[in-house]
Scaffold this active site. Structure first.
Site, PDB file in Angstrom:
ATOM      1  CG  ASP A 236      -1.898  -1.065   1.268  1.00  0.00           C
ATOM      2  OD1 ASP A 236      -2.079  -1.693   0.226  1.00  0.00           O
ATOM      3  OD2 ASP A 236      -2.504  -1.295   2.333  1.00  0.00           O
TER       4      ASP A 236
ATOM      5  CG  MET B 281      -5.601  -4.589  -2.255  1.00  0.00           C
ATOM      6  SD  MET B 281      -4.385  -5.768  -1.640  1.00  0.00           S
ATOM      7  CE  MET B 281      -5.396  -7.220  -1.492  1.00  0.00           C
TER       8      MET B 281
END
Ligand code: ADP
Length: 739
Positions: free
Chosen positions: A175, A217
């Site tokens: 991320d 994500m």
């Protein structure tokens, strides 16, 4: 080149880690939390660097769970236990979430297991949760040892001997949600996966005139969404840090239909998993689809990428990043004193840095707090300068300002591609054209390089003309290698005819992404691979680091027959062990006489009976293919910056009634250390080796020893700027260099 030159270049490899010894020390390495591509490269680097400095290195399997459980979960690693894992995604030592480690009781057990094996150095590869856990563990360490002694599990001598626990973290997280580091391990690979999907979807969406809503994500962090939106020129992006303004539903639909009206046959909307509105209410992909279908009636599909993003092989960037971080982590552990706080090794621009773990964790938590409290501007700022700059660039390039809001500059600016085509060039042109237009300039495109320029192949280019360019390989404008030398007059004439006030030249990029190797199998085999780059060994060197090569021959580091002999013998010895695969890279111009064929024959002859050889000249494949996310964004951002710089220069010159051709007005923009830097060509002239078309000093040369160490050579390695800890929030206001 004279001898002095050669010895000066060789000499630059000498300042090193002579004093650093890991003898008598034991390092434990674990991966924890969500897995990420590139974690294996980090594990490999820690093990090999650890062994290189004489320390013992232990694998701790299954994250903290293995540390709490002990037994066969903590095993000493050797050189070969990490061979052939560089190209493997995920983590070979396993990762887990562990409830027990959240309790003191669990951590007490973990401490006991470490002391039993003499481990007082811990290298944790994971996300902010894992690193927070590591920091708590370190702070409690002496208390835990005391308790173990009271329980009779260890004796007083052991308490003394293991009094301090050193902790170094590496952020492994797709991320990129950790403050203080420009890129976390796994992010670039995840971007690759996303872009592959977007490119594939774009071809089908194109055929059917569809709208695609793509969910990526990032529950709390919009980095993946933002950068993939930049890299594919998405129509709209939803991020948790920067929710859309009230009334976004209508604005988005207007934007989508405007783009369709411009003959765009598809729309791409990217949504971060954790997207919210200004009231902190989630915005879901389904909701967006519903909106588009009911308001616009477009055929709309939702694709949720999910775990695909964690999968696949790590990118070259992640392998290099993780290898550098792993080596740096071991150095940091060895240099740690009882006063050194737990630190995180990370990358700022192209520099390795160390930052206090606690500060990074706090800042990361502050972003969440800012989002919870709906202080979204703060959230973006806290994410760091490169996030902020990505967001600004995206906004600027995605949405055209209404004509009446654009200032008029009365300047004509032309864009040209020169040199070999390189992936990312089109993204750079798109960005220059759009930024130029929003600064009020009239933008011109020059076709076929300087040759075309001289012949008058120049045309005005508009906002919509460059739509969809980011993902295209090669150079859409066309490029030629011809230098302007002979046709200067004709070019000057064209500049006059079209009243060109400024010229943006895009060329000379090289990328290391295309180097891939598929060398595995049961037979012992050595691959000799020739890379491009003229005299510049960057591709060979970085390719070697990314692929875990045994040697890389480059022009910048002269080698002779003794070096070749040493390399062949070294490799032959290695191949007698369980290692099955050898890889040697050779830059195309590294030596006039030691050609790829020569090296291939030499290795074939000397390796007889131990291994056989294959050779491969990568050739133009390296310039082909779709540009990687890094190149798209690098091209986009650097070009946007260049246009802004041109605008400033044009403004300065306006009204002065004179031409402003000074040394300062011809610049090259690039990354230098951590920053984007404009360097006047006149100054660069002094720093350039024109005969070989390379800079006299190349930053990446200091990474050479790293490749050698990781391939089991004795080499000395220069540590990052004497290994000083920096502070997260004191990082200056320079131009962000990272993507
Ligand atoms: P990530 O490291 O990817 O952020 P998690 O937040 O799930 O993933 O953390 C991974 C593991 O790290 C947890 O399962 C737990 O064992 C440990 N951990 C996380 N936070 C703490 C904490 N505050 N105290 C102790 N251990 C923690």
């Amino acid at each position: 080149m004279d001898d002095d030159d050669v010895s000066a270049r060789k000499g630059s490899f000498r300042k090193f880690l002579e004093h650093l010894s890991g003898a008598g020390k034991a390092i434990g390495v674990l991966t924890s939390g969500g897995d990420a591509q590139g974690m294996n490269a980090a594990v490999r680097a820690v093990v090999r660097m650890g062994i290189y400095v004489g320390a013992k290195v232990y694998f701790i399997y299954e994250g903290y769970q293995g540390m709490v459980d002990g037994g066969s979960n903590i095993v000493e690693a050797n050189w070969e236990s990490v061979s052939s894992i560089l190209q493997v995604g995920g983590t070979i030592i396993g990762s887990a979430r562990c409830k027990a480690f959240r309790t003191r009781e669990g951590r007490l057990k973990a401490a006991g297991n470490l002391v039993q094996r003499g481990i007082t150095n811990l290298c944790v590869i994971g996300g902010d949760g894992s690193l927070t856990g590591a920091n708590i563990f370190r702070k409690e360490w002496s208390g835990l040892l005391k308790e173990l002694a009271e329980n009779g599990d260890i004796d007083g001598e052991e308490v003394q001997k293991h009094a301090y626990l050193n902790v170094v973290g590496m952020v492994g997280s797709i991320d990129n949600d950790f403050c203080g580091t420009d890129m976390t391990i796994g992010t670039d690979s995840a971007l690759h996966r996303i872009i592959e999907v977007v490119d594939a979807i774009m071809t089908t969406a194109q055929s059917h005139q569809r709208t695609f809503v793509l969910e990526v994500m990032g529950r709390h962090c919009g980095y993946l969404a933002l950068v993939s939106a930049l890299a594919c020129g998405a129509d709209w992006v939803f991020l948790p840090e920067s929710p859309p303004e009230e009334g976004w539903q209508e604005n988005m639909c207007i934007k989508l239909s405007e783009n369709r009206a411009r003959k765009k046959r598809l729309n791409i909307i990217i949504v971060a998993e954790g997207a919210i509105d200004t009231q902190n209410k989630p915005i879901t992909s389904e909701q967006i689809k519903e909106l588009v279908v009911t308001q616009l009636g477009y055929d709309t599909r939702v694709t949720i990428l999910g775990h695909v993003q964690r999968g696949g092989t790590p990118s070259a960037f992640d392998r290099i990043l993780a290898s550098r971080m792993g080596v740096e982590a071991v150095v940091a552990l060895l240099q740690a004193t009882p006063e050194t706080p737990a630190c995180v090794v990370s990358l700022s621009g192209n520099q390795a840095v160390r930052l206090p773990l606690v500060e990074c964790v706090h800042m990361t938590q502050d972003v969440q707090k800012a989002m919870d409290e709906r202080r979204f501007k703060d959230a973006v700022r806290l994410r760091g300068r490169s996030f902020e700059s990505n967001l600004n660039t995206y906004k600027r390039l995605a949405i055209k300002m209404p004509d009446d809001q654009i200032p008029k500059s009365n300047c004509n600016v032309a864009v040209i591609n020169v040199g070999a085509p390189a992936a990312g060039m089109n993204a750079a042109v798109r960005s220059a054209v759009r930024v130029g237009i929003s600064e009020g300039h009239k933008m011109f495109a020059i076709y076929d390089g300087f040759e075309g320029f001289a012949k008058g192949q120049i045309k005005e280019i508009g906002w919509a003309d460059v739509g969809g360019w980011t993902g295209q390989g090669g150079s859409i404008l066309g490029t030629k290698r011809t230098l302007p030398g002979k046709s200067l007059e004709a070019i000057a004439e064209q500049m006059r005819t079209h009243s060109i006030n400024a010229l943006l030249i895009i060329g000379g990029f090289e990328t290391c992404d295309r180097i891939k190797q598929s060398a595995s199998g049961t037979k012992r085999r050595v691959f000799i691979i020739e890379t491009m780059g003229g005299y510049c060994g960057y591709l060979a060197n970085m390719g070697a680091l990314a692929a875990g090569a045994d040697a890389a021959y480059i022009f910048e580091e002269p080698f002779d027959i003794r070096d070749l002999q040493a390399n062949v013998e070294h490799l032959t010895e290695k191949m007698k062990t369980t290692i099955q695969r050898g890889l040697v890279l050779r830059n195309e111009s590294c030596s006039e006489h030691y050609t790829t064929d020569f090296i291939y024959h030499l290795y074939s002859e000397e390796g007889k009976g131990v291994f056989d050889c294959r050779k491969n000249v990568l050739g133009h494949m390296q310039q082909g293919g779709a540009p990687s996310p890094f190149d798209r964004n690098f091209g986009t951002k650097i070009s946007a910056r260049a246009m802004q710089w041109l605008s400033t220069k044009l403004k300065e010159a306006q009204g002065k009634g004179k031409r402003f051709v000074t040394d300062d007005s011809i610049c090259v923009l690039g990354i230098s250390k951590r920053n984007l830097l404009f360097q006047p060509v006149a100054q660069l002239k002094k720093e350039t080796d024109f005969e070989h078309r390379i800079p006299k000093e190349q930053w990446w040369l200091k990474l050479r020893p790293l490749m050698k160490i990781l391939a089991k050579y004795k080499a000395s390695y220069e540590v990052s700027d004497p290994g000083q800890l920096e502070h997260v929030h004191h990082r200056g206001h320079e131009e962000p260099a990272a993507i």
